[in-house]
Write a protein that holds these residues in place. Structure first.
Motif, PDB file in Angstrom:
ATOM      1  N   THR A 110       1.481  -1.092  -0.150  1.00 39.03           N
ATOM      2  CA  THR A 110       0.111  -0.099  -0.119  1.00 39.03           C
ATOM      3  C   THR A 110       0.994   1.374  -0.064  1.00 39.03           C
ATOM      4  N   THR A 111       1.862   1.287   0.711  1.00 34.78           N
ATOM      5  CA  THR A 111       2.625   1.879   0.257  1.00 34.78           C
ATOM      6  C   THR A 111       3.496   2.922  -0.855  1.00 34.78           C
ATOM      7  N   LEU A 112       3.886   1.469  -1.165  1.00 35.75           N
ATOM      8  CA  LEU A 112       4.761   1.516  -1.897  1.00 35.75           C
ATOM      9  C   LEU A 112       3.591   2.215  -3.577  1.00 35.75           C
ATOM     10  N   ILE A 113       1.802   1.500  -3.236  1.00 31.91           N
ATOM     11  CA  ILE A 113       1.280   2.116  -4.635  1.00 31.91           C
ATOM     12  C   ILE A 113       1.068   3.641  -4.220  1.00 31.91           C
ATOM     13  N   ALA A 114       1.114   4.317  -2.963  1.00 35.86           N
ATOM     14  CA  ALA A 114       0.862   5.667  -2.701  1.00 35.86           C
ATOM     15  C   ALA A 114       1.849   6.124  -3.283  1.00 35.86           C
ATOM     16  N   GLY A 115       3.116   5.595  -2.461  1.00 34.47           N
ATOM     17  CA  GLY A 115       4.130   6.602  -2.843  1.00 34.47           C
ATOM     18  C   GLY A 115       4.396   6.436  -4.732  1.00 34.47           C
ATOM     19  N   GLY A 116       4.420   5.448  -4.741  1.00 33.33           N
ATOM     20  CA  GLY A 116       3.925   5.717  -6.802  1.00 33.33           C
ATOM     21  C   GLY A 116       3.501   6.444  -7.530  1.00 33.33           C
ATOM     22  N   ILE A 117       2.068   6.102  -6.933  1.00 37.82           N
ATOM     23  CA  ILE A 117       0.877   7.855  -7.673  1.00 37.82           C
ATOM     24  C   ILE A 117       1.505   9.041  -7.463  1.00 37.82           C
ATOM     25  N   SER A 118       2.405   9.160  -6.034  1.00 29.85           N
ATOM     26  CA  SER A 118       2.670  10.634  -5.929  1.00 29.85           C
ATOM     27  C   SER A 118       3.655  10.991  -6.523  1.00 29.85           C
ATOM     28  N   ILE A 119       4.679  10.383  -7.328  1.00 29.19           N
ATOM     29  CA  ILE A 119       5.846  10.552  -7.726  1.00 29.19           C
ATOM     30  C   ILE A 119       5.175  10.814  -9.219  1.00 29.19           C
ATOM     31  N   LEU A 120       4.360   9.889 -10.190  1.00 29.47           N
ATOM     32  CA  LEU A 120       3.192  10.111 -11.055  1.00 29.47           C
ATOM     33  C   LEU A 120       3.344  10.549 -10.873  1.00 29.47           C
ATOM     34  N   VAL A 121       2.300  12.005 -10.239  1.00 25.60           N
ATOM     35  CA  VAL A 121       1.782  12.836 -10.648  1.00 25.60           C
ATOM     36  C   VAL A 121       2.338  13.882 -10.069  1.00 25.60           C
ATOM     37  N   PHE A 122       3.498  14.124  -9.436  1.00 25.90           N
ATOM     38  CA  PHE A 122       4.780  14.856  -9.053  1.00 25.90           C
ATOM     39  C   PHE A 122       5.092  15.323 -10.440  1.00 25.90           C
ATOM     40  N   SER A 123       5.785  14.408 -11.588  1.00 27.25           N
ATOM     41  CA  SER A 123       6.401  14.457 -12.548  1.00 27.25           C
ATOM     42  C   SER A 123       5.977  15.068 -13.271  1.00 27.25           C
ATOM     43  N   PHE A 124       4.514  14.615 -13.908  1.00 30.70           N
ATOM     44  CA  PHE A 124       3.566  15.631 -14.426  1.00 30.70           C
ATOM     45  C   PHE A 124       3.075  17.095 -14.736  1.00 30.70           C
ATOM     46  N   SER A 125       2.747  16.717 -13.030  1.00 28.78           N
ATOM     47  CA  SER A 125       2.674  18.247 -12.999  1.00 28.78           C
ATOM     48  C   SER A 125       4.352  19.148 -13.355  1.00 28.78           C
ATOM     49  N   MET A 126       5.478  18.534 -13.007  1.00 24.03           N
ATOM     50  CA  MET A 126       6.614  19.570 -13.406  1.00 24.03           C
ATOM     51  C   MET A 126       6.702  19.634 -15.124  1.00 24.03           C
ATOM     52  N   VAL A 127       6.439  18.089 -15.870  1.00 24.22           N
ATOM     53  CA  VAL A 127       6.478  18.162 -17.209  1.00 24.22           C
ATOM     54  C   VAL A 127       5.798  19.404 -17.705  1.00 24.22           C
ATOM     55  N   MET A 128       4.363  19.412 -17.169  1.00 23.30           N
ATOM     56  CA  MET A 128       3.399  20.486 -17.447  1.00 23.30           C
ATOM     57  C   MET A 128       4.433  22.465 -17.416  1.00 23.30           C
ATOM     58  N   LEU A 129       4.487  21.861 -16.193  1.00 22.36           N
ATOM     59  CA  LEU A 129       5.221  23.549 -16.576  1.00 22.36           C
ATOM     60  C   LEU A 129       6.092  23.732 -16.622  1.00 22.36           C
ATOM     61  N   LEU A 130       6.927  23.361 -17.287  1.00 20.61           N
ATOM     62  CA  LEU A 130       8.450  23.454 -17.525  1.00 20.61           C
ATOM     63  C   LEU A 130       7.676  23.215 -18.842  1.00 20.61           C
ATOM     64  N   LEU A 131       6.753  22.965 -19.451  1.00 13.95           N
ATOM     65  CA  LEU A 131       6.258  22.754 -21.362  1.00 13.95           C
ATOM     66  C   LEU A 131       6.090  23.543 -20.939  1.00 13.95           C
ATOM     67  N   SER A 132       5.397  24.782 -19.997  1.00 10.58           N
ATOM     68  CA  SER A 132       4.337  25.885 -20.270  1.00 10.58           C
ATOM     69  C   SER A 132       5.309  27.150 -20.477  1.00 10.58           C
ATOM     70  N   GLN A 133       6.641  26.843 -19.907  1.00  7.49           N
ATOM     71  CA  GLN A 133       8.026  27.875 -19.733  1.00  7.49           C
ATOM     72  C   GLN A 133       8.665  27.815 -20.739  1.00  7.49           C
ATOM     73  N   ALA A 134       8.739  26.835 -21.305  1.00  4.92           N
ATOM     74  CA  ALA A 134       9.726  26.787 -22.485  1.00  4.92           C
ATOM     75  C   ALA A 134       8.373  27.681 -23.324  1.00  4.92           C
ATOM     76  N   ALA A 135       7.369  26.992 -23.436  1.00  6.28           N
ATOM     77  CA  ALA A 135       6.756  27.723 -25.313  1.00  6.28           C
ATOM     78  C   ALA A 135       6.467  29.404 -24.614  1.00  6.28           C
ATOM     79  N   THR A 136       6.096  29.681 -22.766  1.00  9.36           N
ATOM     80  CA  THR A 136       6.733  30.737 -22.799  1.00  9.36           C
ATOM     81  C   THR A 136       8.169  32.149 -23.146  1.00  9.36           C
TER      82      THR A 136
END
Length: 296
Positions: free
Chosen positions: A32-58
């Motif tokens: 359960t801990t590994l699943i919750a941690g993996g989902i948290s890391i995945l969400v953080f990674s996608f959020s960071m990618v979208m933020l960086l792509l927005s910064q690059a486009a701007t």
């Protein structure tokens, strides 16, 4: 297959007994801990990618986004390491039965889940380093330059080997059947088809040009039927995304846009503008080598 799994688990328990989980509640808590941690890391990674792509486009240019998104390493990390670890641990925790005297806890499967989570964690560290490096303007410019240079040298090599083309003034013209930007031509397949059918073609546009319907597309030295026209049209790639590997002209365009935006009052980055001039100078020098006619 189950018997092999049991043998491996018994062997692991005999050699490394601390690594095998024998308690049901402990196994569930770990997974359960590994699943919750993996989902948290995945969400953080996608959020960071979208933020960086927005910064690059701007800050740079929206045209550089396709090259950043198409990075295979990032796709493998997000889809392969993170998702596979989460899915495996979910399947493992579902397979743990609540009770039963004859039930054997899948300790080896839990151990594999822990190992996959550690691999995903290491991939996450590499992902942070890779995405933060690839978004730097110097690396973006260098990647565009290298891809443009490679494509340009390939085009020059093909141009040097071409033979004298016959006069096509009286050839029949065939028009485009749709509107769009033709970013690439499957030249190898097109040459093979022309050789097999003993025909010659003259392409009437350059790659990266936007054509409207019924615009002149190519000329042919023979009359073609509908089936032959359809086979030839399959070799023209209509695509709106700008990928430098398909067309070196897009590299000139993207580097120019980055340089112009760097000199805007909002960005005011003369160092980046100077780098774009250097890259463009080198690319123009490579292109002009094939156009210089010797005097002697």
């Amino acid at each position: 297959m189950v018997r092999i799994h049991r043998y491996i688990e018994i062997f692991t328990k005999f050699i490394f007994p601390p690594l095998v989980v024998n308690d049901i509640e402990t196994a569930r808590n770990i997974l359960t801990t590994l699943i919750a941690g993996g989902i948290s890391i995945l969400v953080f990674s996608f959020s960071m990618v979208m933020l960086l792509l927005s910064q690059a486009a701007t800050n740079y240019s929206p045209r550089v986004l396709p090259s950043l998104i198409s990075n295979k390493t990032h796709q493998v990390i997000l889809g392969g390491a993170f998702l596979s670890s989460i899915i495996y641990n979910i399947i493992t925790i579902i397979g743990i039965e609540p009770s039963g005297k004859d039930y054997q806890i899948p300790g080896f499967s839990v151990l594999i889940g822990i190992i996959t989570a550690l691999i995903a964690l290491a991939a996450f560290v590499y992902f942070i380093h890779s995405i933060s490096t690839s978004i730097q303007i110097n690396n973006i410019l260098n990647n565009i330059y290298q891809n443009s240079k490679s494509q340009l040298e390939t085009e020059i090599e093909h141009d040097n080997g071409k033979k004298e083309f016959p006069d096509s003034k009286n050839w029949k013209t065939y028009n485009s059947i749709q509107s769009g930007t033709i970013q690439n031509i499957s030249s190898t397949s097109l040459k093979s088809y022309c050789a097999d059918n003993d025909i010659q073609l003259e392409v009437l546009f350059h790659k990266g040009e936007y054509l409207i319907m019924d615009s002149p597309l190519f000329k042919c030295n023979k009359e073609l039927d509908k089936e032959e026209i359809d086979e030839i049209l399959k070799n023209f790639l209509y695509q709106e995304s700008e990928i430098v590997k398909d067309n070196y002209i897009l590299g000139f365009k993207q580097i120019t846009e980055i340089g112009i935006k760097a000199m805007s009052p909002g960005i005011n980055d003369p160092g980046t503008a100077i780098n774009t001039i250097n890259f463009l100078t080198d690319l123009f020098a490579i292109r002009l080598k094939n156009l210089i006619i010797p005097l002697s």
